[in-house]
Design a protein around this motif. Structure first.
Motif, short mmCIF file in Angstrom:
data_model
loop_
_atom_site.label_atom_id
_atom_site.label_comp_id
_atom_site.label_asym_id
_atom_site.label_seq_id
_atom_site.Cartn_x
_atom_site.Cartn_y
_atom_site.Cartn_z
N ASN A 38 0.84 -1.20 0.00
CA ASN A 38 0.00 0.00 0.00
C ASN A 38 0.88 1.26 0.00
OD1 ASN A 38 0.30 1.19 2.74
ND2 ASN A 38 -0.38 -0.87 3.31
N PHE A 39 0.26 2.38 -0.35
CA PHE A 39 1.05 3.59 -0.60
C PHE A 39 1.71 4.13 0.67
CE2 PHE A 39 1.87 8.01 -1.75
CZ PHE A 39 2.58 7.79 -2.93
N ASP A 40 1.05 3.95 1.81
CA ASP A 40 1.65 4.40 3.08
C ASP A 40 2.97 3.69 3.33
OD1 ASP A 40 -0.21 6.15 3.77
OD2 ASP A 40 -1.14 4.94 5.37
N SER A 41 2.98 2.37 3.10
CA SER A 41 4.23 1.62 3.31
C SER A 41 5.30 2.11 2.35
CB SER A 41 4.04 0.13 3.04
OG SER A 41 2.88 -0.31 3.62
N TRP A 42 4.88 2.37 1.12
CA TRP A 42 5.84 2.87 0.13
C TRP A 42 6.47 4.17 0.61
CZ3 TRP A 42 8.97 1.99 -3.68
CH2 TRP A 42 9.40 3.04 -4.49
N GLU A 43 5.64 5.07 1.17
CA GLU A 43 6.18 6.35 1.64
C GLU A 43 7.06 6.17 2.86
OE1 GLU A 43 2.85 9.23 1.75
OE2 GLU A 43 4.01 10.00 0.04
N LYS A 44 6.64 5.24 3.77
CA LYS A 44 7.38 5.08 5.03
C LYS A 44 8.61 4.21 4.86
CE LYS A 44 3.41 5.55 8.07
NZ LYS A 44 2.23 4.72 8.20
N ASN A 45 8.47 3.18 4.03
CA ASN A 45 9.57 2.21 3.94
C ASN A 45 9.72 1.69 2.51
OD1 ASN A 45 11.54 0.37 4.42
ND2 ASN A 45 10.52 -0.62 6.17
N PRO A 46 10.17 2.58 1.60
CA PRO A 46 10.25 2.16 0.19
C PRO A 46 11.17 0.97 -0.03
CG PRO A 46 11.29 4.32 0.52
CD PRO A 46 10.60 3.99 1.79
N ASP A 47 12.21 0.83 0.81
CA ASP A 47 13.13 -0.31 0.62
C ASP A 47 12.40 -1.63 0.81
OD1 ASP A 47 15.30 1.25 0.03
OD2 ASP A 47 16.00 1.37 2.11
N LEU A 48 11.55 -1.68 1.83
CA LEU A 48 10.79 -2.90 2.12
C LEU A 48 9.85 -3.22 0.94
CD1 LEU A 48 9.90 -4.94 4.48
CD2 LEU A 48 7.96 -3.38 4.74
N VAL A 49 9.16 -2.20 0.45
CA VAL A 49 8.20 -2.42 -0.64
C VAL A 49 8.93 -2.83 -1.92
CG1 VAL A 49 6.38 -1.33 -2.04
CG2 VAL A 49 6.55 -0.84 0.41
N ARG A 50 10.06 -2.15 -2.18
CA ARG A 50 10.86 -2.52 -3.37
C ARG A 50 11.32 -3.96 -3.26
NH1 ARG A 50 12.93 2.82 -4.15
NH2 ARG A 50 14.05 2.52 -2.22
N GLN A 51 11.77 -4.34 -2.08
CA GLN A 51 12.28 -5.71 -1.89
C GLN A 51 11.15 -6.73 -2.09
OE1 GLN A 51 13.69 -6.60 2.07
NE2 GLN A 51 14.27 -8.67 1.46
N PHE A 52 9.98 -6.41 -1.55
CA PHE A 52 8.83 -7.30 -1.71
C PHE A 52 8.54 -7.53 -3.20
CE2 PHE A 52 4.13 -7.57 -2.31
CZ PHE A 52 3.93 -8.82 -1.74
N TYR A 53 8.47 -6.45 -3.97
CA TYR A 53 8.15 -6.61 -5.40
C TYR A 53 9.32 -7.15 -6.20
CZ TYR A 53 3.53 -4.80 -4.65
OH TYR A 53 2.25 -4.66 -4.21
N ASN A 54 10.55 -6.86 -5.76
CA ASN A 54 11.71 -7.46 -6.45
C ASN A 54 11.65 -8.98 -6.35
OD1 ASN A 54 12.73 -5.01 -7.28
ND2 ASN A 54 14.32 -4.88 -5.70
N GLU A 55 11.25 -9.46 -5.18
CA GLU A 55 11.15 -10.93 -5.01
C GLU A 55 10.02 -11.50 -5.84
OE1 GLU A 55 11.38 -12.24 -0.98
OE2 GLU A 55 13.17 -11.04 -0.63
N ARG A 56 8.89 -10.78 -5.89
CA ARG A 56 7.77 -11.24 -6.74
C ARG A 56 8.23 -11.29 -8.20
NH1 ARG A 56 6.65 -11.20 -2.42
NH2 ARG A 56 7.07 -13.38 -2.80
N ARG A 57 8.96 -10.25 -8.62
CA ARG A 57 9.40 -10.14 -10.02
C ARG A 57 10.38 -11.25 -10.37
NH1 ARG A 57 11.29 -5.52 -9.44
NH2 ARG A 57 9.27 -4.50 -9.62
N LYS A 58 11.29 -11.52 -9.44
CA LYS A 58 12.28 -12.57 -9.67
C LYS A 58 11.56 -13.89 -9.93
CE LYS A 58 16.59 -14.08 -7.71
NZ LYS A 58 17.28 -14.42 -6.50
#
Ligand code: APR
Length: 230
Positions: A38-58
């Motif tokens: 969600n967008f709040d997490s992206w604003e608060k912790n973009p590294d976590l959100v990026r990592q989550f989607y990087n793993e999905r993408r992999k």
């Protein structure tokens, strides 16, 4: 040419090896998926959100389309087929489907935070903090986060209104607005639903094929080809 609309959810990609959301415990490294996506997490912790989607993408890049994705492409010779998918993977594209509406975004892409129409292909599996848009702002995953508007719902509604046949595959039908799309189909639209588990939704007027996607989609495709082209 008759129009077929196919609405897919996580279940169609399950046999490719991508787990669904609500069949598992919905957790990712002890985070609820809804809390990461969600967008709040992206604003608060973009590294976590990026990592989550990087793993999905992999994972998406490592798996292959399955029989269900492939069977759907058989319909394209004789029908005008549009796939509306809630999935962010690219397995329909890789199976060869031509017209695809992604309701919830695409995992292989990133976009500008200030302009969701400024879209970039991600090279490889990793979106990095150093990947920036024209204004120097970090790119975000091209994903509709929980709580955000779903811009592709309008074109999706239009194609549903025109459908002669609707095939729903592998979705729990609990996430709005995708879950409401079937109600836009005109009277007389033939409806199928393929899922090994009966969704908790009103299935009146729908032919329920209680099978895994690989088996059920083949049955439905063969029934349509036999009935409509006889
Ligand atoms: N073949 C077909 N269907 C299957 C299979 C299979 N092999 N395995 C599981 N399913 C079905 C489940 O029975 C369930 O009905 O797939 C469905 C998956 O439901 P969800 O996990 O809720 O996925 P989905 O409906 O796509 O979720 C909608 O919610 O989390 C958000 O944005 C995310 O797009 C997602 C949306």
């Amino acid at each position: 040419m008759k129009k077929i609309v196919v609405l897919t959810g996580a279940g169609i990609s399950a046999e490719s090896g991508i787990s669904t959301f609500r069949d598992s415990d919905g957790l990712w490294e002890n985070h609820r998926v809804e809390d990461v996506a969600n967008f709040d997490s992206w604003e608060k912790n973009p590294d976590l959100v990026r990592q989550f989607y990087n793993e999905r993408r992999k994972q998406v890049l490592e798996v292959q389309p399955n029989e269900a994705h492939k069977q759907l492409t058989r319909l394209e010779n004789d029908f005008d087929v549009t796939i509306i998918t809630q999935n962010i993977d690219n397995l329909h594209e890789r199976a060869g489907s031509k017209k695809i509406i992604h309701l919830h975004g695409e995992i292989t892409k990133a976009c500008s935070v200030s302009d969701a129409n400024e879209i970039y292909d991600i090279q490889g599996y990793e979106l990095k903090a150093s990947d920036i848009d024209k204004n120097g702002q970090a790119l975000r995953p091209f994903i509709v986060f929980f709580g955000e508007a779903v811009p592709m719902i309008e074109p999706a509604i239009k194609v549903c209104e025109q459908a002669d046949i609707l095939i729903i595959i592998g979705t729990s039908l609990v996430v709005y607005p995708a879950s409401g799309l079937m109600h836009y189909c005109k009277k007389g639209c033939k409806k199928y639903l393929v899922d090994p588990k009966r969704p908790n939704a009103d299935l009146s007027g729908i032919t329920f094929v209680q099978e895994k996607a690989s088996v059920g989609v083949k049955k439905v495709v063969e029934e349509i080809l036999a009935k409509e082209l006889e």
